[in-house]
Design an enzyme around this catalytic site. Sequence first.
Site, PDB file in Angstrom:
ATOM      1  N   LEU A  65     -23.511  19.429 -14.174  1.00 34.83           N
ATOM      2  CA  LEU A  65     -24.670  19.036 -14.973  1.00 34.83           C
ATOM      3  C   LEU A  65     -24.997  20.168 -15.950  1.00 34.83           C
ATOM      4  CD1 LEU A  65     -26.574  17.576 -11.902  1.00 34.83           C
ATOM      5  CD2 LEU A  65     -25.554  16.252 -13.766  1.00 34.83           C
ATOM      6  N   PRO A  66     -25.905  19.934 -16.900  1.00 36.83           N
ATOM      7  CA  PRO A  66     -26.136  20.989 -17.905  1.00 36.83           C
ATOM      8  C   PRO A  66     -26.600  22.315 -17.300  1.00 36.83           C
ATOM      9  CG  PRO A  66     -27.027  18.894 -18.657  1.00 36.83           C
ATOM     10  CD  PRO A  66     -26.599  18.678 -17.246  1.00 36.83           C
ATOM     11  N   LYS A 168     -19.453  33.733 -14.101  1.00 37.10           N
ATOM     12  CA  LYS A 168     -19.276  32.804 -15.223  1.00 37.10           C
ATOM     13  C   LYS A 168     -20.187  33.185 -16.395  1.00 37.10           C
ATOM     14  CE  LYS A 168     -18.530  29.036 -17.625  1.00 37.10           C
ATOM     15  NZ  LYS A 168     -17.292  28.808 -18.356  1.00 37.10           N
ATOM     16  N   LYS A 237     -27.358  29.018 -23.358  1.00 36.89           N
ATOM     17  CA  LYS A 237     -27.899  29.000 -21.981  1.00 36.89           C
ATOM     18  C   LYS A 237     -27.113  29.959 -21.081  1.00 36.89           C
ATOM     19  CE  LYS A 237     -25.961  26.132 -19.480  1.00 36.89           C
ATOM     20  NZ  LYS A 237     -24.794  26.089 -18.592  1.00 36.89           N
TER      21      LYS A 237
HETATM   22  P1  NDP Z   1     -22.367  17.342 -21.311  1.00 36.89           P
HETATM   23  O1  NDP Z   1     -23.598  17.541 -22.140  1.00 36.89           O
HETATM   24  O2  NDP Z   1     -21.153  16.795 -21.940  1.00 36.89           O
HETATM   25  O3  NDP Z   1     -22.701  16.416 -20.009  1.00 36.89           O
HETATM   26  C1  NDP Z   1     -23.870  16.593 -19.288  1.00 36.89           C
HETATM   27  C2  NDP Z   1     -23.865  15.674 -18.076  1.00 36.89           C
HETATM   28  O4  NDP Z   1     -25.074  15.889 -17.348  1.00 36.89           O
HETATM   29  C3  NDP Z   1     -23.822  14.195 -18.422  1.00 36.89           C
HETATM   30  O5  NDP Z   1     -23.140  13.521 -17.383  1.00 36.89           O
HETATM   31  C4  NDP Z   1     -25.300  13.830 -18.424  1.00 36.89           C
HETATM   32  O6  NDP Z   1     -25.545  12.446 -18.163  1.00 36.89           O
HETATM   33  C5  NDP Z   1     -25.786  14.644 -17.252  1.00 36.89           C
HETATM   34  N1  NDP Z   1     -27.228  14.909 -17.314  1.00 36.89           N
HETATM   35  C6  NDP Z   1     -27.921  15.518 -18.302  1.00 36.89           C
HETATM   36  N2  NDP Z   1     -29.230  15.603 -17.954  1.00 36.89           N
HETATM   37  C7  NDP Z   1     -29.366  15.016 -16.741  1.00 36.89           C
HETATM   38  C8  NDP Z   1     -30.459  14.787 -15.872  1.00 36.89           C
HETATM   39  N3  NDP Z   1     -31.695  15.191 -16.180  1.00 36.89           N
HETATM   40  N4  NDP Z   1     -30.221  14.151 -14.696  1.00 36.89           N
HETATM   41  C9  NDP Z   1     -28.973  13.748 -14.373  1.00 36.89           C
HETATM   42  N5  NDP Z   1     -27.896  13.930 -15.144  1.00 36.89           N
HETATM   43  C10 NDP Z   1     -28.086  14.569 -16.322  1.00 36.89           C
HETATM   44  O7  NDP Z   1     -22.083  18.790 -20.648  1.00 36.89           O
HETATM   45  P2  NDP Z   1     -20.682  19.448 -20.272  1.00 36.89           P
HETATM   46  O8  NDP Z   1     -19.898  18.520 -19.412  1.00 36.89           O
HETATM   47  O9  NDP Z   1     -20.081  20.041 -21.499  1.00 36.89           O
HETATM   48  O10 NDP Z   1     -21.210  20.684 -19.398  1.00 36.89           O
HETATM   49  C11 NDP Z   1     -21.571  20.551 -18.024  1.00 36.89           C
HETATM   50  C12 NDP Z   1     -21.640  21.966 -17.439  1.00 36.89           C
HETATM   51  O11 NDP Z   1     -20.343  22.571 -17.545  1.00 36.89           O
HETATM   52  C13 NDP Z   1     -22.619  22.875 -18.202  1.00 36.89           C
HETATM   53  O12 NDP Z   1     -23.273  23.732 -17.292  1.00 36.89           O
HETATM   54  C14 NDP Z   1     -21.699  23.669 -19.146  1.00 36.89           C
HETATM   55  O13 NDP Z   1     -22.276  24.918 -19.502  1.00 36.89           O
HETATM   56  C15 NDP Z   1     -20.449  23.794 -18.286  1.00 36.89           C
HETATM   57  N6  NDP Z   1     -19.189  23.992 -18.998  1.00 36.89           N
HETATM   58  C16 NDP Z   1     -18.862  23.286 -20.139  1.00 36.89           C
HETATM   59  C17 NDP Z   1     -17.649  23.489 -20.782  1.00 36.89           C
HETATM   60  C18 NDP Z   1     -17.247  22.726 -21.998  1.00 36.89           C
HETATM   61  O14 NDP Z   1     -16.245  23.123 -22.663  1.00 36.89           O
HETATM   62  N7  NDP Z   1     -17.932  21.636 -22.391  1.00 36.89           N
HETATM   63  C19 NDP Z   1     -16.683  24.482 -20.272  1.00 36.89           C
HETATM   64  C20 NDP Z   1     -17.074  25.111 -19.009  1.00 36.89           C
HETATM   65  C21 NDP Z   1     -18.295  24.895 -18.429  1.00 36.89           C
HETATM   66  P3  NDP Z   1     -25.637  11.360 -19.337  1.00 36.89           P
HETATM   67  O15 NDP Z   1     -24.229  10.860 -19.535  1.00 36.89           O
HETATM   68  O16 NDP Z   1     -26.553  10.331 -18.798  1.00 36.89           O
HETATM   69  O17 NDP Z   1     -26.181  12.079 -20.569  1.00 36.89           O
END
Ligand code: NDP
Length: 292
Positions: A65-66, A168, A237
């Site tokens: 999740l974020p 991380k 973040k």
């Molecule tokens: P995204 O913004 O693509 O996805 C976020 C996810 O969290 C979605 O499934 C979203 O659901 C869900 N979400 C958001 N808010 C809520 C809430 N209040 N309740 C429940 N579900 C929620 O993020 P990423 O996949 O890019 O990133 C996820 C994590 O991984 C983060 O911590 C990021 O820092 C980390 N990360 C990201 C990388 C990247 O290259 N993108 C690389 C390595 C780590 P919905 O579909 O409904 O919006």
Amino acid sequence: MGKTATFLGLGAMGYPMACNLSNAGFEVKVWNRTTSRAEEHSAACGSETASLDETAASEVIFSCLPTSREVAELAKELLPHLEAGTIWVDCTSGDPAASRQIAAELAKAGVEFLDAPVSGGTDGAAAATLTIMVGGSKEAFAKVKPHLEAMGEKIIHVGPVGSGHALKAINNTLFAVNLWAAGEGLAALVKQGVDPRVALEVINASTGRSNATENVIPQRVVTRAWPHTFKLGLLTKDVGIGMKVLDGADLPAPLLRLTYEVYQIAKREIDPDADHAEALKLIERWAGTEIA
Ligand code: NDP
């Protein structure tokens, strides 16, 4: 542990990670806040879309999740329904202190928590080549290692709960330093009449090279492709979490602290939802030139 798992959060990272888990032969239940994304996942990857309540009875629960805030909210909601012996593996790039708090809450229900953030981007998630750094008990780590091996290549136990998230955050702070510094240097070289491709060819055969100069800037900035894979708001973040790690260490760290200020400005001036590489658009604006 059997070959089952639940995955909460099918964003840019969670979606391919859960898909690889399913492709490796695990029976995977998926939940996503926006249900259509879970249904799409089930159709494409052979997972089973579940309601949040249905995910509670799981041996292993993954979350991606974020921030730790959303993880804490889901953990609170699920807590009354969780079964003792479940292991919760959080792949969010989270906050060490928040994770220790979540771990303490889950422990009341006999659930063990591991923080297991990942590095390697969306390409690494799709190719199952992620680096996964895990904090928590070694026993729980050993139990979920086969699951993690379906999603990553380098899987390392790094210390107690929270230490994966701390590592991380510092890793991403270092990446943020390299990205911004390379942007400033390249913009200056462009103004000296040097083609950025030539500059990168030299830097990448020299000591100034980094992931920013080898991959991110040539693939996203010089090409003007700007793919959206990792939000600028999420990188900022992570650097903010890096600041909390520094706070707990009682040492001056002027360069890393300045980097946080820089990314807060970039996030404000560009857009939190822009790709992280778009931070360099602010440098281009200041320089009055493109790194292209
Ligand atoms: P995204 O913004 O693509 O996805 C976020 C996810 O969290 C979605 O499934 C979203 O659901 C869900 N979400 C958001 N808010 C809520 C809430 N209040 N309740 C429940 N579900 C929620 O993020 P990423 O996949 O890019 O990133 C996820 C994590 O991984 C983060 O911590 C990021 O820092 C980390 N990360 C990201 C990388 C990247 O290259 N993108 C690389 C390595 C780590 P919905 O579909 O409904 O919006």
